[in-house]
Design an enzyme around this catalytic site. Structure first.
Site, PDB file in Angstrom:
ATOM      1  N   GLY A 107       0.777  -1.240   0.000  1.00  0.00           N
ATOM      2  CA  GLY A 107       0.000   0.000   0.000  1.00  0.00           C
ATOM      3  C   GLY A 107       0.801   1.279   0.000  1.00  0.00           C
ATOM      4  N   THR A 108       2.094   1.199  -0.331  1.00  0.00           N
ATOM      5  CA  THR A 108       2.915   2.414  -0.274  1.00  0.00           C
ATOM      6  C   THR A 108       3.008   3.121  -1.630  1.00  0.00           C
ATOM      7  OG1 THR A 108       4.772   0.891  -0.407  1.00  0.00           O
ATOM      8  CG2 THR A 108       4.358   1.901   1.726  1.00  0.00           C
ATOM      9  N   GLY A 109       2.373   2.571  -2.655  1.00  0.00           N
ATOM     10  CA  GLY A 109       2.327   3.281  -3.938  1.00  0.00           C
ATOM     11  C   GLY A 109       3.207   2.679  -5.026  1.00  0.00           C
ATOM     12  N   GLU A 331      -8.185   2.616  30.118  1.00  0.00           N
ATOM     13  CA  GLU A 331      -7.745   3.629  29.138  1.00  0.00           C
ATOM     14  C   GLU A 331      -7.326   4.918  29.834  1.00  0.00           C
ATOM     15  OE1 GLU A 331      -7.121   2.776  26.188  1.00  0.00           O
ATOM     16  OE2 GLU A 331      -8.068   0.846  26.523  1.00  0.00           O
TER      17      GLU A 331
HETATM   18  P1  ATP Z   1       0.826  -3.736  -2.810  1.00  0.00           P
HETATM   19  O1  ATP Z   1       2.239  -4.010  -2.419  1.00  0.00           O
HETATM   20  O2  ATP Z   1      -0.151  -4.224  -1.781  1.00  0.00           O
HETATM   21  O3  ATP Z   1       0.483  -4.149  -4.205  1.00  0.00           O
HETATM   22  P2  ATP Z   1       1.308  -1.005  -3.596  1.00  0.00           P
HETATM   23  O4  ATP Z   1       2.545  -0.550  -2.923  1.00  0.00           O
HETATM   24  O5  ATP Z   1       1.411  -1.412  -5.036  1.00  0.00           O
HETATM   25  O6  ATP Z   1       0.614  -2.138  -2.746  1.00  0.00           O
HETATM   26  P3  ATP Z   1      -0.644   0.842  -4.545  1.00  0.00           P
HETATM   27  O7  ATP Z   1      -1.503  -0.210  -5.162  1.00  0.00           O
HETATM   28  O8  ATP Z   1       0.210   1.643  -5.449  1.00  0.00           O
HETATM   29  O9  ATP Z   1       0.250   0.161  -3.429  1.00  0.00           O
HETATM   30  O10 ATP Z   1      -1.516   1.816  -3.650  1.00  0.00           O
HETATM   31  C1  ATP Z   1      -2.830   1.484  -3.231  1.00  0.00           C
HETATM   32  C2  ATP Z   1      -3.650   2.741  -3.083  1.00  0.00           C
HETATM   33  O11 ATP Z   1      -3.156   3.507  -1.979  1.00  0.00           O
HETATM   34  C3  ATP Z   1      -3.548   3.665  -4.283  1.00  0.00           C
HETATM   35  O12 ATP Z   1      -4.550   3.383  -5.213  1.00  0.00           O
HETATM   36  C4  ATP Z   1      -3.721   5.039  -3.668  1.00  0.00           C
HETATM   37  O13 ATP Z   1      -5.090   5.342  -3.501  1.00  0.00           O
HETATM   38  C5  ATP Z   1      -3.133   4.894  -2.284  1.00  0.00           C
HETATM   39  N1  ATP Z   1      -1.722   5.326  -2.219  1.00  0.00           N
HETATM   40  C6  ATP Z   1      -0.671   4.555  -1.842  1.00  0.00           C
HETATM   41  N2  ATP Z   1       0.467   5.271  -1.835  1.00  0.00           N
HETATM   42  C7  ATP Z   1       0.147   6.518  -2.221  1.00  0.00           C
HETATM   43  C8  ATP Z   1       0.897   7.718  -2.418  1.00  0.00           C
HETATM   44  N3  ATP Z   1       2.214   7.757  -2.190  1.00  0.00           N
HETATM   45  N4  ATP Z   1       0.241   8.831  -2.830  1.00  0.00           N
HETATM   46  C9  ATP Z   1      -1.093   8.792  -3.050  1.00  0.00           C
HETATM   47  N5  ATP Z   1      -1.857   7.693  -2.882  1.00  0.00           N
HETATM   48  C10 ATP Z   1      -1.260   6.569  -2.465  1.00  0.00           C
END
Ligand code: ATP
Length: 507
Positions: A107-109, A331
């Site tokens: 999820g880091t892009g 808490e």
């Molecule tokens: P995985 O390893 O699980 O495949 P990934 O690193 O390929 O994940 P992405 O699929 O590129 O992650 O990101 C998932 C979603 O998270 C994107 O569609 C976007 O909405 C959001 N996202 C993640 N990183 C960013 C970023 N740096 N800027 C903007 N949005 C982001």
């Protein structure tokens, strides 16, 4: 229906041939074999070979749509500029980059970066996931790799002359050879990928660039990583505070924000969140605003969305009154000790039950540190112990609510010992007998437990009052808590935390 008519027809022909004295055994054997293959799915898999791989719905993504990740973007853009400058490459006899590997947590892009790379170089974009290449039947995966590269060449020919092939979950396809039970298929598929990469040449009319992504760099076959294959390895890390702010800005750009909204503060409260988490925060906040019939998002929506993303939806079953009181005491203990040790650190305390916890204290950070001093680690252990000690002081007994806290506290104590910060001295864990390391960790936990007991014993009244307010209102903001607790003891030193202290559900 057609199948039944064909079967009937085949039977009639067989009977006719049989009556005319023909030996039917070979036909029967062949028919049986074909039937078994069709049932086991082998034919279906082989037929699938020639179908193009699913490519999903990819909108145009540019580097400007990706928040944070500046080092990764810079490195990727440099590689791309270098790869697209064909004249310079030929003149200097440079071997072009064939592959770029993006590694980092989910999820880091990484996918966004690959799409942006395609847009930046005006290339066609083809995507596949490592798991799509793996089949039980040897040769199918290899055929799919060949097909993918052929499709990419075709897309490049029809488009601007270049294509980016993106393979997500590369570790599934590119794991170390000889490790899988169905060796042959995995190994053949990886071999085919290596052959396809070796076949990419600088004088090709169609330029192809392979971008792989993985969360498990350690599993990749070394052959993939040798120079000439994945030439560049780009780390895509969890975003820092600035990065989180940039991502929040991107994902709230299409949402009306109220005048009080501070994305800065939300960025400060979301240490450890990935881009995907932050996108979810923006989305959940908009859903909350919609449910309340509001025209714009308020700070409280974003803050509640952060909690929701960390802990999940509210539990359908409410705890009993006694349980709720215990959770509130627990808490309140975490929150009061956190405020005493680091005034201004708490942003919210809540006792509303959510998926992973029955209550929760959220804390703010000022910067993302790389190193942790001993005092910081000891304070963290103290805050983690505070829930159980508060239960003991206010209610006269403890409960299972602290089990998760204790595990985390023990982990920190082990880190203190293993980092040479304990009374055992500057010494590696490798040369300390395990019993001695465990004894030292126990000492650290005991010392912090006594410290917390001393801190809370004199504040029983504050503890009880905070608990009452929490039971009534379910949630206290950091400022409301500070008004109840009074001035803190220590100079303000905000501390970063990945997650707040929470009350674990029993069991
Ligand atoms: P995985 O390893 O699980 O495949 P990934 O690193 O390929 O994940 P992405 O699929 O590129 O992650 O990101 C998932 C979603 O998270 C994107 O569609 C976007 O909405 C959001 N996202 C993640 N990183 C960013 C970023 N740096 N800027 C903007 N949005 C982001």
């Amino acid at each position: 229906m057609i199948k039944e008519i064909a079967a009937g027809g085949a039977l009639a022909v067989m009977i006719y041939l049989g009556l005319n004295g023909l030996n039917l055994m070979p036909f029967l054997f062949l028919g049986g074999l074909l039937y078994l293959l069709a049932q086991s799915g082998a034919l279906r898999s082989l037929r699938r070979e020639n179908r193009p791989l699913p490519q999903g719905a990819f909108g145009r993504v540019e580097f400007g749509h990706i928040g944070g990740q500046e080092p990764a973007k810079r490195e990727l853009m440099e590689s791309l500029d270098f790869a697209t400058n064909r004249g310079g490459i030929r003149r200097l006899g440079i071997r072009p980059i064939k592959g770029i590997l993006l590694t980092g947590p989910p999820g880091t892009g990484k996918t966004l970066l690959a799409k942006a790379a395609a847009a930046h170089t005006n290339s066609a974009f083809l995507a596949a996931s490592g798991s799509e290449f793996i089949e039980v039947y040897a040769g199918v995966g290899a055929q799919r790799v060949r097909q993918l590269f052929a499709d990419a060449r075709e897309a490049a020919r029809r488009g601007g002359g270049s294509a980016v092939i993106f393979i997500d979950e590369l570790e599934v396809l590119g794991g170390r050879r000889g490790q899988h039970t169905s060796h042959l298929e995995y190994d053949q598929t990886l071999n085919q990928l290596l052959v396809a990469m070796d076949g990419l040449a600088s004088d090709d009319d169609q330029r192809l660039l392979l971008i792989g992504a993985t969360n498990r760099f350690d599993l990749l076959d070394p052959a993939l990583l040798r120079p000439g294959r994945f030439d560049r390895i780009v780390r895509v890390d969890l975003p820092d505070r600035e990065g989180r702010l940039a991502i929040l800005r991107i994902h709230t750009a299409n949402k009306p924000l109220g005048p009080q909204v501070s994305l800065q503060r939300i960025a400060g409260q979301t240490f450890g969140f990935s881009g995907a988490h932050l996108e979810s925060v923006a989305n959940e906040a908009a859903i909350l605003a919609l449910r309340q019939g509001l025209e714009s998002l308020e700070q409280k929506h974003l803050e509640e969305a952060v909690e929701k993303v960390i802990l999940g939806e509210k539990l359908p079953r409410a705890p009993s009154r006694d349980e709720l009181e215990r959770i509130a005491v627990h808490e309140a203990g975490h929150a009061i000790v956190s405020e005493m040790l680091n005034p201004g650190s708490v942003t919210a305390v809540t006792v509303s039950s959510r998926g992973a916890a029955l209550g929760y204290v959220r804390q703010e950070e000022e910067a993302d540190p790389y190193l942790y001093p001993l005092a910081y680690l000891e304070d963290r252990v103290a805050v983690l112990m505070a829930g159980a000690v508060a239960e003991e002081i206010a209610l006269g007994s403890r409960s299972t609510a602290a089990s998760d806290d204790l595990q985390r506290a023990a982990q920190i104590a082990r880190t203190i010992v293993g980092s040479g910060l304990s009374g055992l001295g500057v010494i590696s864990e490798d040369v300390i007998p395990p019993t001695e390391a465990q004894g030292e960790a126990r000492q650290i936990l005991k010392a912090q437990e006594s410290r917390v007991r001393a801190l809370l014993r004199g504040r029983r009244a504050i503890l009880v009052r905070t608990c009452q307010v929490l039971v009534d209102r379910e949630r206290l903001s950091g400022d409301e808590l500070r008004r109840l607790v009074g001035p803190g003891r220590r100079a303000r030193r905000r501390v970063p935390r990945r997650m707040g202290e929470g009350t674990a559900p029993a069991g």
